[in-house]
Design an enzyme around this catalytic site. Sequence first.
Site, mmCIF file in Angstrom:
data_model
loop_
_atom_site.group_PDB
_atom_site.id
_atom_site.type_symbol
_atom_site.label_atom_id
_atom_site.label_comp_id
_atom_site.label_asym_id
_atom_site.label_seq_id
_atom_site.Cartn_x
_atom_site.Cartn_y
_atom_site.Cartn_z
ATOM 1 N N GLU A 52 -10.973 3.707 3.238
ATOM 2 C CA GLU A 52 -10.014 4.481 2.448
ATOM 3 C C GLU A 52 -10.245 4.142 0.979
ATOM 4 O OE1 GLU A 52 -5.950 3.997 3.767
ATOM 5 O OE2 GLU A 52 -6.200 5.478 5.357
ATOM 6 N N ARG A 89 0.826 17.769 12.466
ATOM 7 C CA ARG A 89 1.921 18.743 12.412
ATOM 8 C C ARG A 89 1.450 19.944 11.606
ATOM 9 N NH1 ARG A 89 3.545 13.835 10.912
ATOM 10 N NH2 ARG A 89 3.246 14.451 8.762
ATOM 11 N N GLN A 131 -4.789 2.445 14.964
ATOM 12 C CA GLN A 131 -3.648 2.956 14.199
ATOM 13 C C GLN A 131 -2.837 3.976 14.988
ATOM 14 O OE1 GLN A 131 -4.896 4.458 10.380
ATOM 15 N NE2 GLN A 131 -2.832 4.936 9.681
ATOM 16 N N ASP A 164 0.852 -1.181 0.000
ATOM 17 C CA ASP A 164 0.000 0.000 0.000
ATOM 18 C C ASP A 164 0.895 1.240 0.000
ATOM 19 O OD1 ASP A 164 -2.408 1.311 -0.022
ATOM 20 O OD2 ASP A 164 -2.653 1.266 2.148
ATOM 21 N N ASP A 185 -9.234 0.211 1.710
ATOM 22 C CA ASP A 185 -8.264 -0.150 2.737
ATOM 23 C C ASP A 185 -8.844 0.262 4.095
ATOM 24 O OD1 ASP A 185 -5.807 -0.909 3.870
ATOM 25 O OD2 ASP A 185 -5.065 1.151 3.763
ATOM 26 N N ARG A 195 -8.859 3.825 13.038
ATOM 27 C CA ARG A 195 -8.010 4.982 13.342
ATOM 28 C C ARG A 195 -7.504 5.005 14.767
ATOM 29 N NH1 ARG A 195 -6.517 6.075 8.326
ATOM 30 N NH2 ARG A 195 -8.248 6.712 6.989
ATOM 31 N N TYR A 249 1.167 2.666 15.612
ATOM 32 C CA TYR A 249 1.945 2.811 14.373
ATOM 33 C C TYR A 249 3.373 3.289 14.561
ATOM 34 C CZ TYR A 249 2.058 7.884 13.565
ATOM 35 O OH TYR A 249 2.344 9.215 13.646
ATOM 36 N N GLU A 272 -10.340 12.415 6.877
ATOM 37 C CA GLU A 272 -10.125 13.679 6.196
ATOM 38 C C GLU A 272 -11.413 14.467 5.997
ATOM 39 O OE1 GLU A 272 -7.485 14.079 2.567
ATOM 40 O OE2 GLU A 272 -7.584 11.920 2.864
ATOM 41 N N THR A 311 -9.175 -5.867 3.784
ATOM 42 C CA THR A 311 -8.972 -4.961 2.662
ATOM 43 C C THR A 311 -9.867 -5.492 1.540
ATOM 44 O OG1 THR A 311 -6.662 -4.710 3.315
ATOM 45 C CG2 THR A 311 -7.248 -3.946 1.105
ATOM 46 N N THR A 329 -4.825 6.277 -0.034
ATOM 47 C CA THR A 329 -6.060 7.047 -0.111
ATOM 48 C C THR A 329 -5.980 8.117 -1.190
ATOM 49 O OG1 THR A 329 -6.312 6.737 2.253
ATOM 50 C CG2 THR A 329 -7.689 8.428 1.240
ATOM 51 N N HIS A 363 -3.978 13.991 0.242
ATOM 52 C CA HIS A 363 -4.242 13.176 1.430
ATOM 53 C C HIS A 363 -3.111 13.339 2.449
ATOM 54 C CE1 HIS A 363 -5.264 9.736 3.944
ATOM 55 N NE2 HIS A 363 -4.102 9.183 3.694
ATOM 56 N N GLU A 371 -9.113 3.824 -2.580
ATOM 57 C CA GLU A 371 -7.819 3.681 -3.255
ATOM 58 C C GLU A 371 -8.010 3.036 -4.625
ATOM 59 O OE1 GLU A 371 -4.667 2.042 -0.954
ATOM 60 O OE2 GLU A 371 -5.335 2.983 0.913
#
Lengths: 462, 462
Positions: free
Chosen positions: A228, A171, A269, A155, A262, A266, A273, A404, A286, A390, A162, A230
Amino acid sequence: MAKKKHDANDPSLKSWIESANTKDTEFPIQNLAMCCFFRPGDDPAEGALPTCGVRIGESVIDLWELVSARLFDDLDGVPYENADIGEVLGLGAPNLSLFAQNPKALRVAFRNRLSEVLRHDTAALRDNPYLRAAAVFDADQVDFAPPTAMLNYTDFYASIHHATTVGTMFRPDNPLLPNYKWVPIGYHGRPSSIVVSGEAIRRPIGQQAPADGETTPGFGPCKLLDYELEVGCYIAEGNELGTPISIKEARERIFGLCLVNDWSARDIQKWEYQPLGPFLSKSFATTVSPYIVTAEALDPFRCAAFKRAKGDPAPLPYLSDSQDQKSGGFDITLDVYLETEQMRKAGKKPHRISSGRGFKDMYWTFAQMIAHHTVNGCNFHAGDLIASGTVSGPGPTQRGCLLESTWDGPGKPRKAVELPGGEKRTFLQDGDTVILRGFCEREGFKRIGFGECRGTVMPAGV
Amino acid sequence: MAKKKHDANDPSLKSWIESANTKDTEFPIQNLAMCCFFRPGDDPAEGALPTCGVRIGESVIDLWELVSARLFDDLDGVPYENADIGEVLGLGAPNLSLFAQNPKALRVAFRNRLSEVLRHDTAALRDNPYLRAAAVFDADQVDFAPPTAMLNYTDFYASIHHATTVGTMFRPDNPLLPNYKWVPIGYHGRPSSIVVSGEAIRRPIGQQAPADGETTPGFGPCKLLDYELEVGCYIAEGNELGTPISIKEARERIFGLCLVNDWSARDIQKWEYQPLGPFLSKSFATTVSPYIVTAEALDPFRCAAFKRAKGDPAPLPYLSDSQDQKSGGFDITLDVYLETEQMRKAGKKPHRISSGRGFKDMYWTFAQMIAHHTVNGCNFHAGDLIASGTVSGPGPTQRGCLLESTWDGPGKPRKAVELPGGEKRTFLQDGDTVILRGFCEREGFKRIGFGECRGTVMPAGV
């Protein structure tokens, strides 16, 4: 006697399968999307294996039956002399991985012959009721299987829109990491949990990030379940371990494209992660659409690669190719629909929650992803799947996941997606069905589609 | 008539294969390590497939020949009535994935019968020269193949000593991330690039982190090539998607262990790994040892799980099991040897560069890793591989990779590993051979070993 070369993308072509000639079909004779399906009456629970097929109009056709009826003898592009065409093509296998391994010339020759066989004026199958009964089925009467073996699944993270939006959440001043514009960022996904459109998705259970100020993680059913949107790319010929695929060769290694959901947890994740990337937040399921829309069918819908902004670095030489820059993209319109249990009960149609042509704006082309993936010598098997990451367009209605599309800016509460009947969603609830769709259209060409990539969320637990 | 129960781990057992009875063998009759190999004369380049085997002393034995000779009829534990034992066992396949899928009771019954067949006083094979000629080969006369299909590969990060040392390099004040003591951190690895011991490793090419103060990445052959000493675990019975394996069940899902070298390109890794984890820095090659040392052979060498420090959180309930805490670990001594081209030319033996029993100190047991991996519903196929992550003990001579063993503290230059003949290494050079070895020993039991996990670094490019 020179025969006029058959052009399988000729928009004037018609099929004797009438449902392929309607204005709205996603599967005109110009598409010839490949797939694998269980023949009616064949039960996988009793060990039945799927067969390789082609979707046309409202029908699916068992390709092995056509090969066995010798409709593909004397193809151009067969790399071996005196070879049995059935064996060479590999369409007797329970998936299309063997077929994918064939050189592009042979795959093109096969597609052209298939187009001829299905053309309105070709009698071989049209006028053979026995063969038709053995080979041609209603698409809604069969169950589909994953189209290739997908022994390896990768992936990527190629949508700059995205990456920028998600980066902004964490950030705000520095959304894109320093490597983003140099490296086609990707990670290895889980092959075992890939399912085909229509299979139910069990809400995953797992550890979740501690609440603010807490140090103990939560545990239980995922609360922030997301889809997601994709685009997937099936690899044609594989490569030997240690032998990179150059960017120039990469273009011909695209067997075809599909839609990929996908599914992402969240909250799982966020907690898991660091430092090695997403793991259980992705590997519960998936979903792929059943069809492979071949690179050849997509040729008319090629477009330029993403145009980099002033100041963006040029791709390193191993990712640079003028042909790829000119036509390495694909112009696909992608839609996401949501249907809740309440909507279903009220007889409401699935509601479109995003739509866009953001796939044109991917920062990296599939050829670049393939060249990058193999530059270290990593090997593909034919039929392996790589997904784009995504797909989000530049605008707020073109975002490819709820993380998003419900984002309303730093510090603000999430802005729920509004649905008919007064329902709202920030993340997915049990009973929700997510449907991805995609199509290509261009003046002077027949519109083609990808079919559905559909999944319904089931409650956690067994 | 009650027959005395045969105990395949009885240290007094001897085999009629004399090389299995020597003091130093890694493969006494108490081991019966399983493998796949090409029979002498069978050429994989001509399409020959490997066969399932067992290693004993200096011999490998073709198990399908023994099954065909009906030496395994009437086994206990066969889950079907009137079934053909050959089909049930699955040893006619070109790898051990089908065999792995059998329930534990049947795998144990098979192992016991195999031990009886090879015991010094059993004539069936010993006194049958035709069957011996067809089934028994010199181990150094055959080529090995990966022992299972390994359709899915996961790499964990379970050594707290490794995670702490590596974390210190990047975050001296806060080496362990907040999730480490809660989550068995792992990521999906690349199945396609797994190779078996002995295959050459091509130095990977790729993008590398920019030099300090620069923004443009480097590109070319990896300059910081490393090995990672790991222990792999092959999964026995798989699980259905959506159906977790509980920590209690997980113990029986361990088919057996092996050695893994998770070759790592540190300069590629540093540049690519944010935010989705390691990718091309790992996927150029992963070497596994040829043998599966079964869970049953390792039973005597079980040990307690890692003892957590005061203040460490208790594992969450889905990772907690009293039996696992008591005996979920394995006490394995792991050694790493390095042999350079210069040493080879000078006739020097491989030099041991690390040795330790750090595998006892893994923060998570394999049962915990399996329970975690599937808690979200992720499915294993029989024969899938999970690896422990780099195994490092607490001391500086027990570190499982060069990144760690040449680390001398923040701000200090790396301290090269010194080799016989005056050579030094901070990272691997072309021509270097890395050899991992492992063995288990305990008073009152026969010592068993894992064989070699070996790879030689070839120059980049083709």
